[in-house]
Structures are given as structure tokens and as C-alpha cells.
Design an enzyme around this catalytic site. Structure first.
Site, PDB file in Angstrom:
ATOM      1  N   TRP B 102       7.445  -9.661  -9.239  1.00 18.87           N
ATOM      2  CA  TRP B 102       6.687 -10.497  -8.016  1.00 18.87           C
ATOM      3  C   TRP B 102       6.958 -11.827  -7.871  1.00 18.87           C
ATOM      4  CZ3 TRP B 102       6.018  -7.208  -4.667  1.00 18.87           C
ATOM      5  CH2 TRP B 102       5.590  -5.873  -5.084  1.00 18.87           C
ATOM      6  N   ASP B 169      -0.079 -16.895  -8.778  1.00 18.91           N
ATOM      7  CA  ASP B 169      -0.371 -15.543  -8.393  1.00 18.91           C
ATOM      8  C   ASP B 169      -1.354 -14.904  -9.386  1.00 18.91           C
ATOM      9  OD1 ASP B 169      -0.267 -12.991  -7.563  1.00 18.91           O
ATOM     10  OD2 ASP B 169       1.962 -12.824  -7.425  1.00 18.91           O
ATOM     11  N   LYS B 193      -6.401  -4.912  -7.005  1.00 18.26           N
ATOM     12  CA  LYS B 193      -6.547  -4.412  -8.491  1.00 18.26           C
ATOM     13  C   LYS B 193      -7.917  -4.774  -8.953  1.00 18.26           C
ATOM     14  CE  LYS B 193      -2.019  -5.056  -8.596  1.00 18.26           C
ATOM     15  NZ  LYS B 193      -0.944  -4.146  -8.497  1.00 18.26           N
TER      16      LYS B 193
END
Lengths: 356, 356
Positions: B102, B169, B193
Site C-alpha cells: 500500500w 496511512d 478494519k
């Protein structure tokens, strides 16, 4: 008491969508897991996405015609910029028809990318009609229009025939009426009217128009990337996509767009007939362009508002106040609103007349 | 049978979030309407958005410190491009730490906007650790890092102290551990999440860093616009935001981040102790950088996989297979996963040992 939900969006959805989606939150497909906790890469959710994409094309009559359906993030507002990013050439230009607040927002966003020609606008008349007789420059990279103007209650009844790609924001009337959808090269719609809850956006695009802008497009804004990744470039909005699938399944089971169009025409006829007949009311939009989705109307005498407002609230109606740009009332009659609810509103309008 | 959901995301959420959100789909706040059919401008939903924004700041300890919380569309992947659009100056540059898939996607997107300096990368070791001793150029417009690497099971245990804005992030570990969040100038996290279901993204940004890039930012990508419109620039993802609020309320009632951190440490200790003790298994990530959210581990002998897979499936465990980039297994132990579920997994690992 039964509610009659005239909200302009997010708006009423079929009761079975509420029931099935609530059940899926407790136990999805008898997996013992909630749809909120499963992987978007799970077999069960991939099947949801695949079916939703295929069903959207099927309902629009666009299967096997070179189109792809995507369920993206961001709402129609993100499409306002993805469209020029993907379709407006670096030194090119685009043509827009200005028929309302959302068309105007799309125009403003396009201007960040290059020359944006407004071929016609009804802004000076507070967007009470759709302009006619406009000329679309044949050297524009695309033409953009808005099929239904939620705020002003107008709807395009005809679309030009063009040699350049035609892009249409159908957020507030997609799946509500039969059209030759193959006239359009890109159709987009935020889910939260006729397709599902807020949080996902349908984009239906003819693949052959893509990859020609010459721009350096960020991956997340590139339709080509989303197509390659089968609408799973990143984690999709799982629940909104699922509820949208349920809504599309409901529509298919009803008989598709042709079947719901008849219901929508019956609802609109019932309400507009009363607006025109009842001496207390007048329509806001020019009759020829009236929307079958959003009927905007006003009291001839504003002093009747308190009693009218009391009556419709007592009848279980909600979401009727007009947008501040128009005032008065707006009855949004999306696919899932039953004819019965329109009859309730018409009865209230008649009751007001009897009391004045 | 009770399920033990180790899915890496979307992932397990508290049971009360499933129950309350399913109820809201049938009848929201006793309004007689579904949360899926109400206007995002309704008083009830504006209250949801306001509370969610305030509660996010409260839980992070960032109230009254110049931050704004936004619930946006698009997932973290849209932030990958919004961040350079808003923060990288026209002829400027940005610094990125490459700690996984990511982080790498964020770097690729930033390169569309200008010079993107990768200060360090653990790619050559398949991202099994977090680089140390890197130098962040002091003339970069910002530094970007990824606090937890879901796929590889690594987690940043310390963060640099910088003079330039720090962007992080935190998609896969936000709200899971105490940190001095005021060290960061922009924190973002896809909901799916520790915060809620897929379909919304939390962005927490210090207002003073905005408005300096000199770029012509499309409205929908401009954090300033989203702040001005109080996170309602366009129709938000109503249901995902509501379910996120329920999850944040659950966390607050538990005692906030400090309380859940203890539970998360207990779960991670239990599992990593077994991974290290059990001669059949080994951890995938370098121990010092092991994630408390995602434990990646492998069988020393792959031929034991069929029997291990049978055992954990029989125990009601789901979502345990590792990502294809690492192989083996990945136990994602997000906030809502109970300690009991980790004990079930550890018991299965011991059972495997007894059978071999």
C-alpha cells in the site's frame, strides 16, 4: 403509521431491500458472518459484484454492446472530475448543457481541466426548462448533459444525436424510463435515488472511448484501471453495492425498466393532474419539461402553507419541502414510491382545497 | 457454530454494531424510516456525522488542537492522490517510506504529481521489516508513511520527529494503540478494519497545512472544500458512516484506545508466543517489527498445510490464509476480535503439534 417518503435522495427503496439487507448484516448467505465483516475478495461478494455489474447492463439493454458497468466510490461528484480527466484531451475542450445545480457543478469541475463550452443554459430562468436548439461543437471531445434535474423538477425528454461521445449524469432518473441507452457513451449515477443507498456510483462506459485523453491519470481516477480490476481496484463499498444489487433484482422481478416506467407515468400523471386542476397550486417547471421523478410545485398563496404542511405531515408524508433554490414543495417519486403514496398526497391537496 | 473471523479487511466488527445497524435499516431512531432512505441533510443524520467527526478527534486526543475530521468517499486509495494534490507544491517534492504494497501504491500515485523521493524501502526483503536510519529531506513538502502493513504483518513502532508535515496511512491500525497523534499532520484510514464497514474513509487533518500547494485542485479532491462543507460536500456514504459511529461509540464505552490497546497486546502476545514456541511454525516478519494487528506466519513444513487447514476450519476459524505475496497464514486481530478467538487458534496450533 405508514410513512410516505418523498425524500429527494437518499430516498425510499423497496421494502424487501430493507428486509434482505438487514438480514445480511446479521447473517449473510447463511455463512454465519455479517456482510459487513466479509472480505470483498470472498467468493460470495465477488458474486455480488459480478451480478450487479451484469444486471445493470442487462436492465439498460447494453449487454454485448461494448460497455462495462462499474460500481465506484465518490458519488456523481467524483465523476464530475473523472470524466474530463479521462475524456478531455490535453489541449481539447468539452461541451456541457447547463440545466441545473448539478450540471453547473459538473461544468465547474471540468473547467479545472480545460476549455469548457456551455452550449446552452436555463440558469437565467432559474432552470425551469431544458434549453432547445443548442449547437454542440463537433470538435468537442465530448458532450455532457444531465437527464433529470432533481432540484428544479425538469427532465430531458429528448437527447441530441451526435458524432462525438455523449456523457450523461442520470443520477436521478436512471432505471426509471425506457431510453435508447446505446446513444450514450458514458452514463453515471449516484446510487441513492433509483438504485440503492448512498455510497456507490454506477458508471456505464463504452470501452472504445477510453485511453485517448493523453493525460497522466492517477490510477484511482482511471476508468481503464477500474475495468481491468473488474470494479475492485480497491475495496468497494461492499454494503451499498449489495443493497444496490437487491434493488436491481427487485426491478428485474417487476419486469424491468419498461414495467416501472408505466408505474412512474401513472404516479406523475396523477400528481401533475392535481397540481394543474387544484386552484391552490401551480407547477414550478415549464410543463413540457416536467420530471416524472421530481414534481416541483408551489402554493399560489403562501399563507396556506402552515395548514398544508400540517395536513401532509398528519397523513404520514415526509420529505416534501422544496429545495431552497425553488421553494414550495417537491414530491420525489422514485421507482420504489408506490402509487398509493401519491394518492395520499393528492387527497391531502384536495382536502386543503375543501378547507380553504 | 461460533465463527472466529480473522479476515484482513473488511473484517470483524463488534456484534452490537451488527445488531444496531441492522435495526436502523428497518427503523432508524424510531422514525418509521430506514437509515437507507433518509436524507443526509435530515437532522438525524447530520447529528450522526457531527458525532462521528467529534468522536474520532476525541478518541485520538486531538480535540481543540487545530484538526478536522472528515468522513470521505473513495477509500485510502483516493487519499493516495488527494494528499499530493493538496500538499505537494507545483514544483515541489514529497518523501515516502516504502514499507509494503500500500505504501508502494501511494508512491505510484504521488509520482503523477511530481518528484517523489523514496527515503527507504524494505522491498528487497519482501517487506519483512521497517527500515531504520533513513533521512527525510528537510525541503520535502511532506513525509508519508504507513503505520501498519496489513499484507506483510509489520508495524511501525516509532515515528520520526520532523519539521515538515507528517502524513500517515493508518488504515489497518488506527484506534488500536496509543500514540501521540499530534505528531501527525494528516492521518487517514479506510474504515474497513477498526472503524467500520467498507465505504467511508476517515481523514484527520491539521488545517494549517492546507491551501499551500498552489495547485488547481478539483473541488471534490480539495480538503478545504470538504472542511467548509462539514464533510457533506456531496452525499456521504450514509450507512457506512453510521456504522462507523456505532463502532467508535463501542470503543469509547470500552474505555477508548488505551483500553483496547491492552486487549490487542494480550491477543498478539498470546499468538506470537505460540508461533515462537511451536516447532511447526515460524513468523514471517522480523520480530522487532511484528504487527499487533496482523500476525503473518508460516508452517516450517508445507506438507502439514492440509491437516492444519482442516483443523482451523473445523474450529470455526475463517479468513486465515495469508496474502499471496507472503503465503502461509495471516491472523488479523483487529479491535473487535475477542481474545477467545485467538485462544481457539492457539489451541488448534497446539493440536496440530500433538498430531504430527
Amino acid at each position: 403509521m405508514k410513512k410516505h417518503n418523498y425524500s429527494a435522495g437518499p430516498c425510499i427503496l423497496p421494502q424487501e431491500v430493507f428486509e434482505k439487507s438487514a438480514q445480511a448484516i446479521l447473517n449473510f448467505n447463511n455463512s454465519g458472518l455479517s456482510i459487513l465483516e466479509i472480505s470483498h475478495r470472498s467468493k460470495d461478494f465477488v458474486a455480488v459484484m459480478d451480478e450487479a455489474r451484469a444486471l445493470a447492463l442487462e436492465l439498460l439493454g447494453l449487454e454485448g454492446k461494448g460497455y462495462q458497468a462499474l460500481f465506484l466510490h465518490g458519488g456523481a461528484s467524483l465523476e464530475f472530475l473523472m470524466i474530463p480527466y479521462n475524456l478531455m484531451k490535453v489541449e481539447g475542450k468539452a461541451a456541457y448543457l447547463d440545466t441545473g445545480t448539478w450540471a453547473n457543478s459538473a461544468i465547474k469541475e471540468a473547467k479545472h481541466f480545460g476549455e469548457t463550452v456551455v452550449v446552452a443554459s436555463s440558469k437565467a430562468e432559474n432552470y425551469n426548462h431544458i434549453p432547445k436548439g443548442y449547437v454542440v461543437p463537433s470538435d468537442a471531445d465530448y458532450f455532457h448533459c444531465t437527464s433529470n434535474n432533481t432540484i428544479f423538477g425538469t427532465q430531458m425528454k429528448e437527447f441530441p444525436s451526435l458524432e462525438i461521445p455523449m456523457v450523461c449524469d442520470m443520477s436521478s432518473d436512471i432505471f426509471s424510463r425506457t431510453l435508447d441507452f446505446s446513444k450514450f457513451d458514458l452514463i453515471y449515477a449516484g446510487a441513492q435515488k433509483n438504485m440503492g443507498p448512498a455510497g456507490t456510483t454506477l458508471v456505464v462506459v463504452k470501452e472504445e472511448i477510453l485511453g485517448k485523453s493523453g493525460r497522466n491519470i492517477p490510477n484511482m481516477l482511471d476508468y481503464v484501471q477500474h475495468i481491468e480490476k473488474e470494479s475492485m481496484y480497491n475495496t468497494p463499498a461492499v454494503f451499498p453495492v449489495y443493497a444496490s444489487l437487491l434493488t436491481l433484482q427487485w426491478l428485474k422481478n417487476l419486469g424491468g425498466i419498461a414495467a416501472i416506467e408505466k408505474v412512474n407515468e401513472a404516479k406523475a400523471n396523477l400528481l401533475y393532474t392535481e397540481i394543474d386542476r387544484n386552484p391552490l397550486f401551480k407547477g414550478a417547471a415549464v410543463a413540457e419539461f416536467r420530471s416524472n421523478m421530481n414534481a416541483t410545485f408551489l402554493l399560489n398563496d403562501e399563507t396556506h402553507a402552515p395548514i398544508f404542511d400540517k395536513l401532509w405531515k398528519e397523513a404520514g408524508i415526509s420529505g416534501l419541502p422544496g429545495h431552497r433554490s425553488v421553494g414550495g414543495y417537491r414530491a420525489s417519486m422514485y421507482n420504489a414510491l408506490p402509487l398509493e403514496s401519491v394518492q395520499v398526497l393528492v387527497d391531502v391537496m384536495k382536502e386543503l382545497e375543501s378547507k380553504i
